[in-house]
Design a protein around this motif. Sequence first.
Motif, PDB file in Angstrom:
ATOM      1  N   UNK A 176       0.819  -1.204   0.000  1.00  0.00           N
ATOM      2  CA  UNK A 176       0.000   0.000   0.000  1.00  0.00           C
ATOM      3  C   UNK A 176       0.852   1.253   0.000  1.00  0.00           C
ATOM      4  N   UNK A 177       0.434   2.220  -0.810  1.00  0.00           N
ATOM      5  CA  UNK A 177       0.959   3.575  -0.739  1.00  0.00           C
ATOM      6  C   UNK A 177      -0.099   4.434  -0.060  1.00  0.00           C
ATOM      7  N   UNK A 178       0.321   5.107   1.015  1.00  0.00           N
ATOM      8  CA  UNK A 178      -0.598   5.868   1.851  1.00  0.00           C
ATOM      9  C   UNK A 178      -0.250   7.350   1.785  1.00  0.00           C
ATOM     10  N   UNK A 179      -1.204   8.164   1.402  1.00  0.00           N
ATOM     11  CA  UNK A 179      -0.994   9.602   1.311  1.00  0.00           C
ATOM     12  C   UNK A 179      -1.140  10.226   2.692  1.00  0.00           C
ATOM     13  N   UNK A 180      -0.024  10.714   3.242  1.00  0.00           N
ATOM     14  CA  UNK A 180      -0.051  11.280   4.590  1.00  0.00           C
ATOM     15  C   UNK A 180      -0.503  12.723   4.635  1.00  0.00           C
ATOM     16  N   UNK A 181      -0.522  13.415   3.492  1.00  0.00           N
ATOM     17  CA  UNK A 181      -0.632  14.857   3.574  1.00  0.00           C
ATOM     18  C   UNK A 181       0.713  15.438   3.965  1.00  0.00           C
ATOM     19  N   UNK A 182       0.703  16.612   4.572  1.00  0.00           N
ATOM     20  CA  UNK A 182       1.947  17.345   4.800  1.00  0.00           C
ATOM     21  C   UNK A 182       2.682  16.943   6.070  1.00  0.00           C
ATOM     22  N   UNK A 183       1.975  16.387   7.060  1.00  0.00           N
ATOM     23  CA  UNK A 183       2.594  16.154   8.365  1.00  0.00           C
ATOM     24  C   UNK A 183       2.163  14.815   8.948  1.00  0.00           C
ATOM     25  N   UNK A 184       2.791  14.455  10.057  1.00  0.00           N
ATOM     26  CA  UNK A 184       2.489  13.189  10.718  1.00  0.00           C
ATOM     27  C   UNK A 184       1.209  13.283  11.543  1.00  0.00           C
ATOM     28  N   UNK A 185       0.577  12.135  11.714  1.00  0.00           N
ATOM     29  CA  UNK A 185      -0.598  12.034  12.566  1.00  0.00           C
ATOM     30  C   UNK A 185      -0.227  12.261  14.023  1.00  0.00           C
ATOM     31  N   UNK A 186      -1.223  12.632  14.820  1.00  0.00           N
ATOM     32  CA  UNK A 186      -1.025  12.794  16.265  1.00  0.00           C
ATOM     33  C   UNK A 186      -1.213  11.498  17.032  1.00  0.00           C
ATOM     34  N   UNK A 187      -1.658  10.443  16.364  1.00  0.00           N
ATOM     35  CA  UNK A 187      -2.018   9.231  17.074  1.00  0.00           C
ATOM     36  C   UNK A 187      -1.140   8.060  16.692  1.00  0.00           C
ATOM     37  N   UNK A 188      -0.056   7.887  17.420  1.00  0.00           N
ATOM     38  CA  UNK A 188       0.782   6.704  17.311  1.00  0.00           C
ATOM     39  C   UNK A 188       1.010   6.274  15.879  1.00  0.00           C
ATOM     40  N   UNK A 189       0.888   4.976  15.647  1.00  0.00           N
ATOM     41  CA  UNK A 189       1.049   4.438  14.308  1.00  0.00           C
ATOM     42  C   UNK A 189      -0.296   4.336  13.595  1.00  0.00           C
ATOM     43  N   UNK A 190      -1.278   5.081  14.102  1.00  0.00           N
ATOM     44  CA  UNK A 190      -2.619   4.977  13.555  1.00  0.00           C
ATOM     45  C   UNK A 190      -2.840   5.765  12.294  1.00  0.00           C
ATOM     46  N   UNK A 191      -1.789   6.101  11.565  1.00  0.00           N
ATOM     47  CA  UNK A 191      -1.962   6.862  10.331  1.00  0.00           C
ATOM     48  C   UNK A 191      -2.772   6.016   9.365  1.00  0.00           C
ATOM     49  N   UNK A 192      -2.322   4.887   9.024  1.00  0.00           N
ATOM     50  CA  UNK A 192      -3.104   3.852   8.376  1.00  0.00           C
ATOM     51  C   UNK A 192      -2.603   2.482   8.805  1.00  0.00           C
ATOM     52  N   UNK A 193      -1.317   2.354   8.973  1.00  0.00           N
ATOM     53  CA  UNK A 193      -0.716   1.036   9.022  1.00  0.00           C
ATOM     54  C   UNK A 193      -1.105   0.227  10.247  1.00  0.00           C
ATOM     55  N   UNK A 194      -1.035   0.819  11.434  1.00  0.00           N
ATOM     56  CA  UNK A 194      -1.279   0.020  12.629  1.00  0.00           C
ATOM     57  C   UNK A 194      -2.727  -0.445  12.694  1.00  0.00           C
ATOM     58  N   UNK A 195      -3.660   0.460  12.388  1.00  0.00           N
ATOM     59  CA  UNK A 195      -5.057   0.069  12.416  1.00  0.00           C
ATOM     60  C   UNK A 195      -5.387  -0.888  11.266  1.00  0.00           C
TER      61      UNK A 195
END
Length: 756
Positions: free
Chosen positions: A312-331
Motif C-alpha cells: 500500500x501507498x498511503x498519502x499522509x498529507x503534509x505532516x504526521x498524525x497525532x495518534x501513534x502508528x494509527x496513520x493507516x498502518x497500525x489500524x
Amino acid sequence: MDAFGTAQGGRREDIRFLKGEGRYVDDIAPAGALFAAFLRAPVAHAQIAGLDTAPALDVPGVRLVLTADDLLAAGVKLGMRGYAVTGPDGRPGAAPERPVLARGRVRFVGEPVACVIADSAAAARDGLEAIAVDFHDLEPKLDTAPGGTPIHDEAPDNVGYRFELGDAAATEAAFAAAAHRVSARIEDSRIIVASMEPRGAFAEWEDGRLHLCVNGQGVWGQKAQLCAQLGLDPDQVRVTNPDVGGGFGMKAMAYPEYFVISHAARVLGQPVRWMSDRSEAMLTDNAGRDLVSEVELAFDAGLKLTAYRVNTLSNLGAYNSQFGQGIQSEMFSKVMTGVYDIPVAHLAVQGIYTNTTQVDAYRGAGRPEAIYALESAMDHAARVLGVDRFDLRQRSFIRDFPYRTVAGENYDVGDFSGLLGKLVAEADVTGFAARRAGSEAAGKLRGMGLACYIEAILGQPTEHAQVDFDEDGGVTLRVGTQSNGQGHETVYARFLASETGIPEDRIRILQGDSDQIPAGGGTGGSRSVTIQTTATRSTVTQMVAAYADFLTPELGDTPAFEDGAFRVPGANRSISMLDAAQMARAAGRTDLLSHRTEARITQRSFPNGAHLAEVEIDPETGRVTIDRYTIVDDFGTLLAPELVLGQVHGGVVQGAGQVLLEQVVYDDLGQPLTGSFMDYAMPRATDMPFFAISFAPVPATGNPLGMKGCGEAGTVGAMGAVANAVRDALAGQGIGWADMPFTPARVWAALQAAPS
C-alpha cells in the motif's frame, strides 16, 4: 418532557436539538469575546520570503497579530505533536516539525501563517487583507510515489514511514505453491469529513487559568497538548466539550487554531473565539483514505485462501498524525486478514508526504481501508475463478474460536458462516437472477456486491464513571467519553437506570469537562458504550456494597439488592437506591453520596457482519442507483437497538457516499478543486434505499456485558458491498475492473470504452 429534559419514549437529547436549544461552541462563547481569523497559505508549497504584519495593526478594531516568531518569542512551543512510525528495521520514520503557524515554508493550501485578533469578525478579516506576505513558489508533491521535490528535509525521498507486518518469506513461499493467484490494484479515494458542525473553539483566562471550550471528541488529550505547547501545569488548564455536531475521528485531534487563540486570550486578557466556515473547514480539517493497494490472494486447489499480500501507498498529507502508528498502518493490521483463516500474510505500507491536506487520518483510519481492499479482491477473485462469491468465502471462514490471526489479533468468538447464511436468506439471493432480468428488460444493468467485515475496537482501555446523588433528589453520572451525536446521554442514563432502579428521568449525564471529570479516554474507535457502561457497572457494584453495609442496622440483616431495591429475605420492607441516598444524607454520611471507579478492559472485541448491495446502472447516463441493501450484524449484546440502527444507517450512507460520489480533487499545482458542496458531492436521502438490517449476536467475552461496538461498522461493510455491486454490473459489459468513485461521468466513460 420531564424536568431533567428527557423526551419520553425517545432519545433524551432530541427535543432540545430539534428546538434549537443545543449548546454548541459558537452559541455559548462569552459576551465580549474577540474574534480570530487566520491568514492561510494560498499555494500548496512555497517559501515565505517576506511577512509584514504591521499594516494589520493599523486596521480599526484589530487588537493583536501573531506569527510563528511572535509565538516563539512568547515561549510557545511551535512544533505540534506528531508520531513517527517504527519501520521494519526498527528505526522510526521521519519526524518533521508541524508548526502551529508556518515557519519559513508552507506545505499545503490553507496552512495557517498568521492570526489576527479583532473586535469583530469583519475587522479580523480586514486585518488579514492588510498583511503583506511574499511567497516564493516551490514545486508541489502530489503523487503517492517516493521521490519528487522534498517537502521536509527529514524525508528527502518524501517517505514518511515504512511499515511491515507478517512473514514475507513464508507468504512468498505460499504464493509459489498456490494453485490459483488473483491480484487487483485497488484505489481508495481521498475524502473530507464534512461534519455538520465545522470546527470551532473559544479560549478565556481567569485567575491564571486557561479555559478552552472546543467541539472535540474528548478533553484530556487536548488538555495535555495545551500544557505542552503553552508551558502550563495541568492545574492551570480546563478543557470543555459542549454539544458537538459530528466528530468522525477528525475532531479527536488538536489543531493549530486552538493553541493560537489560547495564547491570544492570555496576551489580551479577553476571551477569544474562532469558528471555521465550510470552505475553511474543507481546507483545514484532517482528511482521510487516499490509498493505493496492490492486493494478492493465493488459493489452493480447493479454493481455500492460503496467503494474502498487500502493498500500500498511503498519502499522509503534509505532516504526521497525532495518534501513534494509527496513520493507516497500525489500524490496518488489526483486521488485516478479516474473517478468513489465512495461514500466512504480509502487509507493507509506505506513507508518502504530499502537499495536500495537513494530515490524512480520521474515521478510524485503517479498518474501512483494510476490509475494502480485501473484500474487493475477494469478489474479483470469484469472477476470475468462476466460483460463487458466497461459496468462495465460506471455504475460508474462521470457524474455531478463539482464533489468533497472522496479524496477532485474538478473535474470541464469532459465527461468520452462520451470519452469511442468514444474509443470503434475508437478501433473497435466489431471486437475484429474476431481478437482473427485469433490469435488463428495462434497459438497465444490475449488479450484486458482497462484503464480509470485521473490525477491532478498544482504544484507550481504561475509563472512569462517577455517580453523585444530588441535593435535588436526582443523580449525576459523570462519564469520560464525549457524545458527537450518537445518543450517549440516552444509553448511559438508560443503563444506569436498569442497573440501579433509579428512574431514568432522574439521571443527568455530565461529560466533557476536565475540571468536573478527573480522567477519561474520550470518544473514538467505537469504544464509548462498551467501556463506559463497563465502568458504570463497576461503580454500581461499589455503590451497592457500600449502601448494603449502611442499611444493615436499619434492616436488621445485610440486604440483597434486587429489582432496584435493597431487601432482606422474609422482611416486608424494601429501600430504593434513591431512598438509601436520602437516608445517608440525613445521617451525615456524605461519603455515600459520591461513588467513582475505574474500569479496564484488556481484550478487544470484534464487531462483524455482512452487507449485500444491489445496484442498477443506467447505461445512457452512467447513473448508479442502490436498489436493495441488506445487512446482518453481530454487535454482541445490544443495549439500545434503536440507536444502533441509527449508527449503522449513518455508516452505510458514509461508505456508500464515498464509493459513489465523494472524492477530493486537486489541480496540478495542489489547489483543491472540491472546496465547497457545489464541487464535493455528499450523499442525500434520495441517493439511499431502505436498509434491511438484522442481528445475529454472539456476545463478546472480553467485557462483562458482551458488547462489541458499532460506530464504524456501517462504513466498513458498505464500501466493499457497494463497490463490488457496481463492478458486478460492469463485468457483464466486459469491464474487468473499475475503481471508485463511481460517478455518472466515470461509469459512462467506462461503458463507452468497454469491449464491444
